[in-house]
Design a protein around this motif. Structure first.
Motif, PDB file in Angstrom:
ATOM      1  N   VAL A 157       3.353  -8.615  -6.741  1.00 14.97           N
ATOM      2  CA  VAL A 157       3.986  -7.638  -7.627  1.00 14.97           C
ATOM      3  C   VAL A 157       5.326  -8.169  -8.138  1.00 14.97           C
ATOM      4  O   VAL A 157       5.686  -7.963  -9.300  1.00 14.97           O
ATOM      5  CB  VAL A 157       4.166  -6.289  -6.902  1.00 14.97           C
ATOM      6  N   ARG A 179       4.684 -10.218 -11.104  1.00 14.86           N
ATOM      7  CA  ARG A 179       4.188  -9.479 -12.268  1.00 14.86           C
ATOM      8  C   ARG A 179       4.525  -7.994 -12.062  1.00 14.86           C
ATOM      9  O   ARG A 179       3.646  -7.167 -11.813  1.00 14.86           O
ATOM     10  CB  ARG A 179       2.674  -9.671 -12.425  1.00 14.86           C
ATOM     11  N   PRO A 180       5.796  -7.629 -12.182  1.00 12.22           N
ATOM     12  CA  PRO A 180       6.222  -6.271 -11.838  1.00 12.22           C
ATOM     13  C   PRO A 180       5.647  -5.181 -12.720  1.00 12.22           C
ATOM     14  O   PRO A 180       5.604  -4.014 -12.307  1.00 12.22           O
ATOM     15  CB  PRO A 180       7.748  -6.331 -11.960  1.00 12.22           C
ATOM     16  N   ASP A 181       5.193  -5.521 -13.916  1.00  7.92           N
ATOM     17  CA  ASP A 181       4.642  -4.519 -14.820  1.00  7.92           C
ATOM     18  C   ASP A 181       3.123  -4.574 -14.895  1.00  7.92           C
ATOM     19  O   ASP A 181       2.515  -4.098 -15.852  1.00  7.92           O
ATOM     20  CB  ASP A 181       5.239  -4.698 -16.224  1.00  7.92           C
ATOM     21  N   ASP A 182       2.510  -5.152 -13.884  1.00  9.54           N
ATOM     22  CA  ASP A 182       1.053  -5.261 -13.833  1.00  9.54           C
ATOM     23  C   ASP A 182       0.494  -4.051 -13.084  1.00  9.54           C
ATOM     24  O   ASP A 182       0.649  -3.942 -11.867  1.00  9.54           O
ATOM     25  CB  ASP A 182       0.657  -6.556 -13.108  1.00  9.54           C
ATOM     26  N   PRO A 183      -0.152  -3.112 -13.776  1.00 10.99           N
ATOM     27  CA  PRO A 183      -0.610  -1.890 -13.100  1.00 10.99           C
ATOM     28  C   PRO A 183      -1.670  -2.153 -12.037  1.00 10.99           C
ATOM     29  O   PRO A 183      -1.772  -1.397 -11.057  1.00 10.99           O
ATOM     30  CB  PRO A 183      -1.181  -1.046 -14.241  1.00 10.99           C
ATOM     31  N   HIS A 194      -0.170  -3.018  -8.666  1.00  4.19           N
ATOM     32  CA  HIS A 194       0.338  -1.797  -8.042  1.00  4.19           C
ATOM     33  C   HIS A 194      -0.821  -0.945  -7.512  1.00  4.19           C
ATOM     34  O   HIS A 194      -0.705  -0.331  -6.446  1.00  4.19           O
ATOM     35  CB  HIS A 194       1.162  -0.990  -9.050  1.00  4.19           C
ATOM     36  N   ARG A 205       3.141   4.496  -9.897  1.00  2.00           N
ATOM     37  CA  ARG A 205       3.637   3.375 -10.706  1.00  2.00           C
ATOM     38  C   ARG A 205       2.496   2.774 -11.530  1.00  2.00           C
ATOM     39  O   ARG A 205       2.664   2.483 -12.724  1.00  2.00           O
ATOM     40  CB  ARG A 205       4.250   2.317  -9.786  1.00  2.00           C
ATOM     41  N   ALA A 206       1.340   2.602 -10.908  1.00  4.12           N
ATOM     42  CA  ALA A 206       0.188   2.049 -11.622  1.00  4.12           C
ATOM     43  C   ALA A 206      -0.230   2.967 -12.766  1.00  4.12           C
ATOM     44  O   ALA A 206      -0.530   2.501 -13.873  1.00  4.12           O
ATOM     45  CB  ALA A 206      -0.971   1.844 -10.652  1.00  4.12           C
ATOM     46  N   ASN A 209       1.614   5.127 -14.387  1.00  4.34           N
ATOM     47  CA  ASN A 209       2.624   5.089 -15.448  1.00  4.34           C
ATOM     48  C   ASN A 209       2.451   3.862 -16.338  1.00  4.34           C
ATOM     49  O   ASN A 209       2.693   3.916 -17.548  1.00  4.34           O
ATOM     50  CB  ASN A 209       4.028   5.097 -14.840  1.00  4.34           C
ATOM     51  N   LEU A 210       2.031   2.766 -15.736  1.00  7.06           N
ATOM     52  CA  LEU A 210       1.841   1.527 -16.488  1.00  7.06           C
ATOM     53  C   LEU A 210       0.505   1.493 -17.232  1.00  7.06           C
ATOM     54  O   LEU A 210       0.373   0.798 -18.243  1.00  7.06           O
ATOM     55  CB  LEU A 210       1.928   0.328 -15.540  1.00  7.06           C
TER      56      LEU A 210
END
Length: 442
Positions: free
Chosen positions: A295, A298-302, A305, A327-328, A330-331
């Motif tokens: 994560v 790739r912090p913005d990878d749903p 998450h 979080r997932a 939301n992405l």
């Protein structure tokens, strides 16, 4: 089109044909389905198909096979994905199946279906279409269905003329999409020699897609006729490594995965595979740092998450799992599988009304996830909506091909819900399906 009415129509068409012979599971994993969609997108566009409308779905079967049932779904056996050595091979299979859709080869399927009724028990093909049998396997998706070998081959088989046309069109799509055509040659080479084997020893693909040495030579000639090699596609290599890597991490032994985790050369894929392996070994102390490290890259990878949420949820760490799924979601707010998993976590945390909203969103976007129907029924029951709980339970049983159980709950819902209401109408759909099934059996 409303997904539940679509499923009911499929049930009328299919579920009545025979008793199940062998369970087939539809594997539902948002990361894997997203990776397949990324690989398929350029090929589908070249075929004149919308990537947003065509789903690439995975059946839990070790055999090498792929098929289409309608214009909106391409099914790949897990065994086929695991046997592919590079993205071009997998994309060539998708291109071939897309060609069957674009070339109109599905138009004759209703005739084949009638013939299959007379030839042998077709079983519940809904298994591969809609999903049932909750909690089956690591991906917990599932449609239990019996698919009788001879009848399935009759329904899914293509003529040699169709295969030749699909080969030609598929190669054209690959070339247009910039995919290396040698992948198609490698796939054909994989199946060479199947014709000389007895029917029972042939791979499923060979039984449903007529092969010949002439086809292999034609595909090879088409590949050689194209000038120059396609440039390496690093993005396709990544999604292939990630898709195959996650699938193998859940289907192979953890020891096998840990030994080969870094073979793709992508660090986040290595960490993801290690996280899955350690999770399957019930080693949260190693699984969580591995997924956290992925994560971090790739912090913005749903989908990473989402996997983090799955690991926490299955380790009974409910509140952290809710946060990970939130979080997932939301992405990826439109991903039905992620929304369903988020709703499941909220339900486990006692947030029933919020869970029901998320689960209803997931059901509206994808009516094939049996887990969502199960969880939504539980949420409705906890909120005192016994009629809707019965409707959802009836739909779940219907998707599993258990029409006797579905009828019981549909009749119960009919007595609890206002006549003419949407829920009451859904119950009538199930009752009509059960009636049609009974008439077909007599």
């Amino acid at each position: 089109m409303q997904p539940i009415r679509f499923i009911a129509a499929l049930l009328v068409l299919v579920v009545t044909l025979a008793a199940p012979a062998r369970a087939v599971t539809l594997l539902r994993d948002p990361d894997i389905e997203h990776g397949l969609k990324m690989l398929a997108e350029p090929v589908l566009r070249a075929a004149g198909l919308s990537p947003e409308r065509v789903d690439i779905l995975v059946l839990d079967a070790p055999s090498l096979n792929a098929f289409v049932v309608d214009a909106n779904s391409i099914f790949l056996h897990s065994g086929l994905i695991l046997r592919m050595d590079n993205p071009a091979m997998l994309q060539s299979v998708i291109a071939h199946e897309a060609a069957h859709i674009s070339n109109g080869h599905l138009m004759r399927r209703p005739i084949n279906l009638r013939n299959a009724r007379n030839a042998a028990a077709l079983g519940t093909i809904l298994a591969g279409i809609a999903g049932a049998a909750a909690g089956s396997g690591e991906f917990a998706a599932g449609a239990a269905a019996g698919i009788q070998g001879a009848a399935m081959r009759s329904f899914f088989s293509h003529t040699r003329a169709e295969e030749n046309a699909a080969d030609t069109s598929g190669m054209r799509y690959l070339h247009s999409a910039g995919v290396n055509l040698s992948g198609a040659v490698q796939v054909m080479d994989l199946f060479r020699g199947q014709e000389s084997l007895s029917l029972t020893r042939q791979d499923a693909y060979a039984r449903t897609h007529p092969l010949s040495r002439d086809r292999f030579r034609r595909v090879r000639a088409l590949a050689e006729a194209q000038s120059g090699e396609a440039r390496p596609d690093r993005e396709a290599e990544y999604w292939f490594a990630r898709t195959k890597g996650k699938l193998s991490a859940f289907q192979r032994s953890p020891k096998w995965t840990l030994t080969r985790a870094g073979e793709s050369g992508f660090e986040d894929v290595r960490l993801m595979r290690q996280a899955v392996a350690y999770h399957r070994l019930s080693d949260l102390g190693r699984a969580l740092p591995a997924i956290d490290a992925a994560v971090a890259r790739r912090p913005d990878d749903p989908y990473l998450h989402e996997l983090r949420g799955q690991i926490l949820m299955e380790s009974r760490r409910i509140k952290p799992a809710v946060a990970a799924y939130a979080r997932a979601a939301n992405l990826a707010p439109r991903d039905a599988l992620i929304l369903g998993a988020y709703g499941r976590a909220l339900l486990a945390d006692g947030q029933v009304q919020q869970a029901a909203r998320r689960l209803e969103e997931a059901r509206a976007r994808d009516g094939r996830d049996i887990r969502v129907l199960r969880d939504l029924a539980q949420a409705e029951a906890q909120m005192g909506n016994r009629g809707m709980a019965s409707v959802l339970t009836a739909e779940r049983y219907a998707m599993a091909g258990r029409l006797k159980d579905a009828r019981i709950h549909a009749e119960r819902a009919s007595g609890l819900l206002p006549r003419g209401s949407p829920g009451w109408q859904r119950a009538q759909d199930i009752l009509a399906t059960a009636d049609a099934a009974e008439k077909r059996r007599k």
